[in-house]
Motif scaffolding. Sequence first.
Motif, PDB file in Angstrom:
ATOM      1  N   TYR A   1       1.068  -1.748   0.149  1.00 53.75           N
ATOM      2  CA  TYR A   1      -0.243   0.568   0.355  1.00 53.75           C
ATOM      3  C   TYR A   1       0.982   1.027   0.010  1.00 53.75           C
ATOM      4  O   TYR A   1       0.004   2.652  -0.495  1.00 53.75           O
ATOM      5  CB  TYR A   1      -1.174  -0.023   1.025  1.00 53.75           C
ATOM      6  CG  TYR A   1      -1.872  -0.588   0.952  1.00 53.75           C
ATOM      7  CD1 TYR A   1      -2.559  -1.855  -0.258  1.00 53.75           C
ATOM      8  CD2 TYR A   1      -2.087  -1.438   2.471  1.00 53.75           C
ATOM      9  CE1 TYR A   1      -3.728  -2.212   0.147  1.00 53.75           C
ATOM     10  CE2 TYR A   1      -3.806  -2.559   2.078  1.00 53.75           C
ATOM     11  CZ  TYR A   1      -4.195  -3.152   0.710  1.00 53.75           C
ATOM     12  OH  TYR A   1      -4.977  -3.505   0.944  1.00 53.75           O
ATOM     13  N   GLY A   2       2.465   1.184   0.205  1.00 54.33           N
ATOM     14  CA  GLY A   2       3.199   2.150  -0.248  1.00 54.33           C
ATOM     15  C   GLY A   2       2.504   3.036   1.262  1.00 54.33           C
ATOM     16  O   GLY A   2       2.691   3.074   2.977  1.00 54.33           O
ATOM     17  N   ASN A   3       2.764   4.693   1.475  1.00 52.45           N
ATOM     18  CA  ASN A   3       2.493   6.155   2.138  1.00 52.45           C
ATOM     19  C   ASN A   3       1.128   5.350   2.378  1.00 52.45           C
ATOM     20  O   ASN A   3      -0.012   5.858   2.410  1.00 52.45           O
ATOM     21  CB  ASN A   3       2.187   6.878   1.668  1.00 52.45           C
ATOM     22  CG  ASN A   3       2.417   8.092   3.017  1.00 52.45           C
ATOM     23  OD1 ASN A   3       1.867   7.964   3.901  1.00 52.45           O
ATOM     24  ND2 ASN A   3       3.790   8.532   2.464  1.00 52.45           N
ATOM     25  N   LEU A   4       0.762   4.870   3.686  1.00 55.54           N
ATOM     26  CA  LEU A   4      -0.438   4.585   4.765  1.00 55.54           C
ATOM     27  C   LEU A   4      -1.498   6.443   4.307  1.00 55.54           C
ATOM     28  O   LEU A   4      -2.542   5.908   4.617  1.00 55.54           O
ATOM     29  CB  LEU A   4      -0.390   3.858   5.882  1.00 55.54           C
ATOM     30  CG  LEU A   4       0.128   2.183   5.123  1.00 55.54           C
ATOM     31  CD1 LEU A   4       0.617   1.822   6.538  1.00 55.54           C
ATOM     32  CD2 LEU A   4      -0.512   1.956   4.790  1.00 55.54           C
ATOM     33  N   TYR A   5      -0.939   7.454   5.073  1.00 56.52           N
ATOM     34  CA  TYR A   5      -1.560   8.425   5.005  1.00 56.52           C
ATOM     35  C   TYR A   5      -1.772   8.591   3.206  1.00 56.52           C
ATOM     36  O   TYR A   5      -2.904   8.777   3.599  1.00 56.52           O
ATOM     37  CB  TYR A   5      -0.303  10.028   4.916  1.00 56.52           C
ATOM     38  CG  TYR A   5       0.079   9.441   6.499  1.00 56.52           C
ATOM     39  CD1 TYR A   5      -0.316   8.759   7.543  1.00 56.52           C
ATOM     40  CD2 TYR A   5       1.640   9.504   6.657  1.00 56.52           C
ATOM     41  CE1 TYR A   5       0.355   8.765   8.473  1.00 56.52           C
ATOM     42  CE2 TYR A   5       2.560   9.298   7.527  1.00 56.52           C
ATOM     43  CZ  TYR A   5       1.897   9.454   9.320  1.00 56.52           C
ATOM     44  OH  TYR A   5       2.972   9.059  10.026  1.00 56.52           O
ATOM     45  N   ASP A   6      -1.360   9.177   2.496  1.00 61.90           N
ATOM     46  CA  ASP A   6      -1.620   9.252   0.676  1.00 61.90           C
ATOM     47  C   ASP A   6      -2.688   8.124   0.472  1.00 61.90           C
ATOM     48  O   ASP A   6      -3.659   8.619   0.041  1.00 61.90           O
ATOM     49  CB  ASP A   6      -0.761   9.145  -0.082  1.00 61.90           C
ATOM     50  CG  ASP A   6       0.251  10.180   0.286  1.00 61.90           C
ATOM     51  OD1 ASP A   6       0.549  10.976   1.314  1.00 61.90           O
ATOM     52  OD2 ASP A   6       1.481  10.183  -0.806  1.00 61.90           O
TER      53      ASP A   6
END
Length: 156
Positions: free
Chosen positions: A47-52
């Motif tokens: 998922y990469g950057n979980l914020y984005d």
Amino acid sequence: MDRLLALFVVVLVAACFAPARAGWSQGSATFYGGADASGTMGGACGYGNLYDTGYGTSTAALSSVLFNDGASCGECYQIACDASKSTSCKPGAGAVTVTATNLCPPNWALANNNGGWCNPPRAHFDMSQPAWLNIGVYKAGITQSSTRSKWPECTY
């Protein structure tokens, strides 16, 4: 070294989650990733950057038993601390909902009741620190919990 010791203590104290609730399963939980959960970014689900990507800080890495070779990526779980089995529960806390975003890999060098929290056959959640702090105290490390799947819909 102090950080590793703190994590170990947290894991040891919080070793079990299992409130006596219908439809809930027993498990355990720890936390990782720091106060802002920045250490939880990326992960085995990709998922990469979980914020984005919208997951924020309500996330967890699952033991291989729960991770199921990635089939559980994106699945939501409610986790509650069992105050009858652990002194590590946050007083008055209810349950927290987390999304599976990572694998908590086994640690074959440690026994599954003494640091190998993600070893099979354990049902274990390594939660982001912000998610953990909804149900457990920071100094605890590991706690007894109860969990239930909320799939297919996550509600925070």
